[in-house]
Scaffold this active site. Structure first.
Site, PDB file in Angstrom:
ATOM      1  N   HIS A   1       0.531   6.468  16.618  1.00 38.89           N
ATOM      2  CA  HIS A   1      -0.023   5.256  17.244  1.00 38.89           C
ATOM      3  C   HIS A   1       1.127   4.345  17.679  1.00 38.89           C
ATOM      4  CE1 HIS A   1       0.280   4.076  13.001  1.00 38.89           C
ATOM      5  NE2 HIS A   1      -0.786   4.790  12.677  1.00 38.89           N
TER       6      HIS A   1
ATOM      7  N   ARG B   1      -3.841   8.753  26.653  1.00 37.42           N
ATOM      8  CA  ARG B   1      -3.559   8.933  28.078  1.00 37.42           C
ATOM      9  C   ARG B   1      -2.151   8.441  28.356  1.00 37.42           C
ATOM     10  NH1 ARG B   1      -8.363   9.209  31.180  1.00 37.42           N
ATOM     11  NH2 ARG B   1      -7.013   9.563  32.979  1.00 37.42           N
TER      12      ARG B   1
ATOM     13  N   ARG C   1       4.721   4.887  12.257  1.00 36.51           N
ATOM     14  CA  ARG C   1       4.944   6.125  11.502  1.00 36.51           C
ATOM     15  C   ARG C   1       5.951   7.029  12.223  1.00 36.51           C
ATOM     16  NH1 ARG C   1       1.064   6.866   7.499  1.00 36.51           N
ATOM     17  NH2 ARG C   1      -0.648   5.361   7.562  1.00 36.51           N
TER      18      ARG C   1
ATOM     19  N   THR D   1      -3.743   8.119   6.241  1.00 40.23           N
ATOM     20  CA  THR D   1      -3.730   6.669   6.106  1.00 40.23           C
ATOM     21  C   THR D   1      -3.236   6.329   4.719  1.00 40.23           C
ATOM     22  OG1 THR D   1      -5.036   4.631   6.410  1.00 40.23           O
ATOM     23  CG2 THR D   1      -6.120   6.470   5.290  1.00 40.23           C
TER      24      THR D   1
ATOM     25  N   GLU E   1       5.184  -2.617   8.643  1.00 40.35           N
ATOM     26  CA  GLU E   1       4.953  -1.891   7.403  1.00 40.35           C
ATOM     27  C   GLU E   1       5.292  -0.419   7.577  1.00 40.35           C
ATOM     28  OE1 GLU E   1       0.835  -2.738   6.585  1.00 40.35           O
ATOM     29  OE2 GLU E   1       0.131  -1.046   7.786  1.00 40.35           O
TER      30      GLU E   1
ATOM     31  N   GLY F   1      -6.887  -4.104  10.368  1.00 38.08           N
ATOM     32  CA  GLY F   1      -6.744  -3.357  11.600  1.00 38.08           C
ATOM     33  C   GLY F   1      -7.985  -2.614  12.028  1.00 38.08           C
ATOM     34  N   HIS F   2      -8.357  -1.575  11.287  1.00 44.85           N
ATOM     35  CA  HIS F   2      -9.400  -0.654  11.743  1.00 44.85           C
ATOM     36  C   HIS F   2     -10.708  -1.379  12.041  1.00 44.85           C
ATOM     37  CE1 HIS F   2     -11.309   3.338  12.111  1.00 44.85           C
ATOM     38  NE2 HIS F   2     -12.354   2.726  11.592  1.00 44.85           N
TER      39      HIS F   2
ATOM     40  N   ASN G   1      -3.591  -5.998  12.594  1.00 42.03           N
ATOM     41  CA  ASN G   1      -2.899  -4.715  12.683  1.00 42.03           C
ATOM     42  C   ASN G   1      -3.327  -4.022  13.985  1.00 42.03           C
ATOM     43  OD1 ASN G   1      -2.346  -1.860  12.413  1.00 42.03           O
ATOM     44  ND2 ASN G   1      -1.954  -2.215  10.252  1.00 42.03           N
TER      45      ASN G   1
ATOM     46  N   HIS H   1      -6.629  -3.146   3.649  1.00 42.89           N
ATOM     47  CA  HIS H   1      -7.151  -1.787   3.770  1.00 42.89           C
ATOM     48  C   HIS H   1      -8.670  -1.815   3.645  1.00 42.89           C
ATOM     49  CE1 HIS H   1      -5.831   2.405   4.317  1.00 42.89           C
ATOM     50  NE2 HIS H   1      -7.036   2.669   3.868  1.00 42.89           N
ATOM     51  N   ASP H   2      -9.323  -1.542   4.764  1.00 35.58           N
ATOM     52  CA  ASP H   2     -10.781  -1.475   4.871  1.00 35.58           C
ATOM     53  C   ASP H   2     -11.475  -2.812   4.636  1.00 35.58           C
ATOM     54  OD1 ASP H   2     -10.515   1.153   5.538  1.00 35.58           O
ATOM     55  OD2 ASP H   2     -11.352   1.971   3.693  1.00 35.58           O
TER      56      ASP H   2
ATOM     57  N   HIS I   1       2.472  -0.506  12.007  1.00 37.52           N
ATOM     58  CA  HIS I   1       2.938   0.514  11.070  1.00 37.52           C
ATOM     59  C   HIS I   1       3.476   1.682  11.894  1.00 37.52           C
ATOM     60  CE1 HIS I   1       2.085   2.852   7.074  1.00 37.52           C
ATOM     61  NE2 HIS I   1       3.100   3.378   7.733  1.00 37.52           N
TER      62      HIS I   1
END
Length: 250
Positions: free
Chosen positions: A51, A19, A46, A105, A75, A219-220, A8, A196-197, A44
């Protein structure tokens, strides 16, 4: 069964958007991850474009034409902007997530039968376009067969509760919940994704306890690791975690 890794790229875009220089580049990030062995790319987009921006979706779609054996997963909430991208890009997979527009999130899955009638026609449209549909779901076994009745191909189990319990006394209980949900999904004819996580720390334990997971979307934690290790070594590290899950724990 080998679990596919989809990277992700949301957090790469989040840094870029601070920037106006176009760096870091999403397409370069995706290329390095794919070269390192990642099985797919997830975004994703949004509605507020905090992002991923619309152009990113199209740029990555063009890039992935050069990687025909890899997956593109888009997603988002199908009642916001997701379906426009699905119609134009026709990714391999659309993951439906019940986020509100300003949500920080993803933090919960769809609920049935409450969401059934409004999801059914959109799932049917995706499948008519040749797009596989995965529904973001809490690990509730009774919900899995209902997800299948609305036409979903897969479910993505929301794994934050497991990640929060990892290394704590409640870890085993959480793993039993996810294993039961995954079994119920498979019994209903659904493929099982997860995300997720998830991280290098907790991924192998999860996959050992919850077998036959088709795909994890990360992702994160992965992008955080990449800041220290680089994309190539990070992706290889996550692939090593999925490989380790196929070896019986001592």
């Amino acid at each position: 069964m080998k679990t596919a890794l989809s990277v992700n790229l949301n957090k790469v875009a989040l840094v870029r958007n601070t920037r106006h220089l176009g760096i870091p580049s999403l397409t370069r990030a995706a290329t390095q991850c794919l070269q390192a062995g990642a099985h797919g790319i997830t975004v994703h987009p949004r509605p507020d474009e905090r992002h991923i921006r619309a152009q990113d979706v199209f740029d990555l779609a063009e890039l992935l034409k050069g990687w025909p054996d890899r997956e593109y997963n888009i997603e988002g909430n199908p009642f916001h902007n997701l379906m426009d991208f699905v119609r134009q890009v026709r990714p391999h997979q659309a993951t439906f997530v019940p986020d509100s527009e300003g949500q920080f999130t993803s933090d919960h899955g769809w609920s049935f039968p409450a969401d059934a009638d409004r999801l059914r026609p959109l799932i049917a449209e995706c499948r008519a376009l040749g797009v596989r549909v995965s529904l973001f779901m809490d690990p509730l076994p009774a919900q899995m067969a209902l997800a299948r009745t609305v036409g979903a191909d897969r479910v993505e189990l929301y794994t934050e509760p497991y990640a929060a319990a990892w290394g704590q006394p409640g870890q085993d209980e959480q793993l039993r919940r996810y294993a039961a949900a995954a079994r119920a999904a498979r019994d209903a004819g659904l493929g099982v994704n997860a995300g997720h996580d998830l991280s290098r720390d907790n991924l192998t334990d999860f996959l050992r306890a919850v077998p036959d997971v088709a795909e994890v979307s990360i992702g994160h934690a992965l992008i955080g690791d990449a800041l220290e290790l680089g994309y190539t070594e990070t992706v290889k590290g996550y692939l090593a975690c999925t490989d380790a899950a196929r070896v019986r724990a001592p």
